[in-house]
Scaffold this motif. Sequence first.
Motif, PDB file in Angstrom:
ATOM      1  N   ALA A   1      -6.886 -17.373  45.524  1.00 11.35           N
ATOM      2  CA  ALA A   1      -6.625 -17.056  44.283  1.00 11.35           C
ATOM      3  C   ALA A   1      -7.961 -16.970  43.268  1.00 11.35           C
ATOM      4  N   ILE A   2      -7.987 -18.655  42.684  1.00 10.02           N
ATOM      5  CA  ILE A   2      -8.645 -17.815  41.630  1.00 10.02           C
ATOM      6  C   ILE A   2      -9.904 -18.220  42.011  1.00 10.02           C
TER       7      ILE A   2
ATOM      8  N   ARG B   1      -0.783 -22.171  35.652  1.00 13.43           N
ATOM      9  CA  ARG B   1      -1.440 -20.820  36.450  1.00 13.43           C
ATOM     10  C   ARG B   1      -0.336 -20.414  37.338  1.00 13.43           C
ATOM     11  N   THR B   2       0.625 -20.970  38.072  1.00 17.39           N
ATOM     12  CA  THR B   2       1.526 -21.013  38.531  1.00 17.39           C
ATOM     13  C   THR B   2       3.073 -20.509  37.852  1.00 17.39           C
ATOM     14  N   GLY B   3       3.665 -19.924  38.831  1.00 22.53           N
ATOM     15  CA  GLY B   3       5.209 -19.432  38.719  1.00 22.53           C
ATOM     16  C   GLY B   3       5.523 -19.303  40.666  1.00 22.53           C
ATOM     17  N   LEU B   4       7.440 -19.198  40.067  1.00 27.89           N
ATOM     18  CA  LEU B   4       8.029 -19.575  41.023  1.00 27.89           C
ATOM     19  C   LEU B   4       8.592 -17.660  41.190  1.00 27.89           C
TER      20      LEU B   4
ATOM     21  N   VAL C   1      -1.745 -11.778  38.741  1.00 29.40           N
ATOM     22  CA  VAL C   1      -1.234 -13.204  39.542  1.00 29.40           C
ATOM     23  C   VAL C   1      -0.974 -12.809  41.146  1.00 29.40           C
ATOM     24  N   VAL C   2      -1.570 -13.121  41.973  1.00 32.70           N
ATOM     25  CA  VAL C   2      -1.136 -13.060  43.380  1.00 32.70           C
ATOM     26  C   VAL C   2       0.207 -13.845  43.792  1.00 32.70           C
ATOM     27  N   GLN C   3       1.331 -12.627  44.433  1.00 30.92           N
ATOM     28  CA  GLN C   3       2.435 -13.787  44.943  1.00 30.92           C
ATOM     29  C   GLN C   3       2.059 -14.557  46.659  1.00 30.92           C
TER      30      GLN C   3
ATOM     31  N   VAL D   1      -0.784 -17.900  39.779  1.00 31.79           N
ATOM     32  CA  VAL D   1      -0.286 -17.173  41.223  1.00 31.79           C
ATOM     33  C   VAL D   1       1.075 -17.281  41.011  1.00 31.79           C
ATOM     34  N   GLU D   2       1.866 -16.793  42.233  1.00 32.80           N
ATOM     35  CA  GLU D   2       4.200 -16.712  42.089  1.00 32.80           C
ATOM     36  C   GLU D   2       3.817 -16.955  43.474  1.00 32.80           C
ATOM     37  N   VAL D   3       4.269 -18.178  43.511  1.00 39.58           N
ATOM     38  CA  VAL D   3       5.126 -18.866  44.861  1.00 39.58           C
ATOM     39  C   VAL D   3       5.914 -18.063  45.277  1.00 39.58           C
TER      40      VAL D   3
END
Length: 351
Positions: free
Chosen positions: A153-154, A212-215, A86-88, A161-163
């Motif tokens: 990103a996708i 598909r989203t992290g924080l 995942v991209v930050q 992704v990671e925000v």
Amino acid sequence: MPVRTALDMLHANRASAGQVPNALMAQYYAQRANPATGAGLIVTEATQISPEGQGYLDTPGLFNSAQVAGWRRVTDAVHAEGGRIVVQLWHVGRISHVSLQPGGVAPLSSTATPAKTKTFIAGGFAEVSTPRALRTDEIPGVVAQYRRAAELAIEAGFDGVEVHGANGYLIEQFLRDTINDRTDAYGGSIENRARFLIEVMQAVTGAIGGGRTGLRLSPVTPANDAGIDSQAQQLFEHVGRQLAPLKLAFVHVVEGATGGPRDNAPFDYAALRVAFGAPWMVNNGYTRTMALDAVASGGADLVAFGKPFISNPDLGRRLRENAPLNELRPALLYGGGAEGYTDYPFLGAAA
């Protein structure tokens, strides 16, 4: 029980001209991608969502087609090894310098007050520049940049992704009352200071899905002159409750001071975990023993490692086998080429 590891990549400052990821970066990530020896999940180095989001020399971006193509080379290499990545997504806000900003203008922030810290520019370290406070009518445009970066990103082949909402960068510049001095709908109360982050997360999950989203959060780190919010526990639990309905893929929490003491300020991380109700990744100074205990006890679902993964591309295997670790060469962390980046040795063949 095996350690469930994630690679939390520090800035390497090795992107090519135009903030484009390159073949050397693809090699680096691929070395650490095999889940049998490396990371179960790779979180990339912080990646700016816009030209204005850059705060350090030669960090990668994700806002144009050349950068998407560069990152596609990275994600293809990782997936070829069986890994997940995942991209930050990052906006530094006031932690920047006019030499890194389009047209040499002031960096953007929640505030016009400069941070008492330095950044890395051509020629070395320099004091960050005085920022300009975003107008209220400009904030939706920045939220849209986060959304667009998630979509790109996708397109670039990332698994998610990671925000980046930690370490005193733009999101924390809105969150913390030690920085945010606004009098509009984004300042003052906890609800107002949390508004920007909540809008960003709603936009990103609306584009690519909560799964598909992290924080990433760092509730009590003083990094980048952030200070510690006067109501840190209430603030971050409010954020957790507001974001819980998004059903995030994970929450990645820096415990204590980033890269420093884990007990610099009191904070109930277990209560924050309950507020979010999401898979829980922990970070900051974890040893093998601490990581094993955290996962075995149910205190965490995943443990992130940064610097140990830089010097040990097969850190997952080394942790499982309790094998010695390569020593990091700190002088080679930032900038440069393969030395101190892709030349760290792997363990020999398994017995």
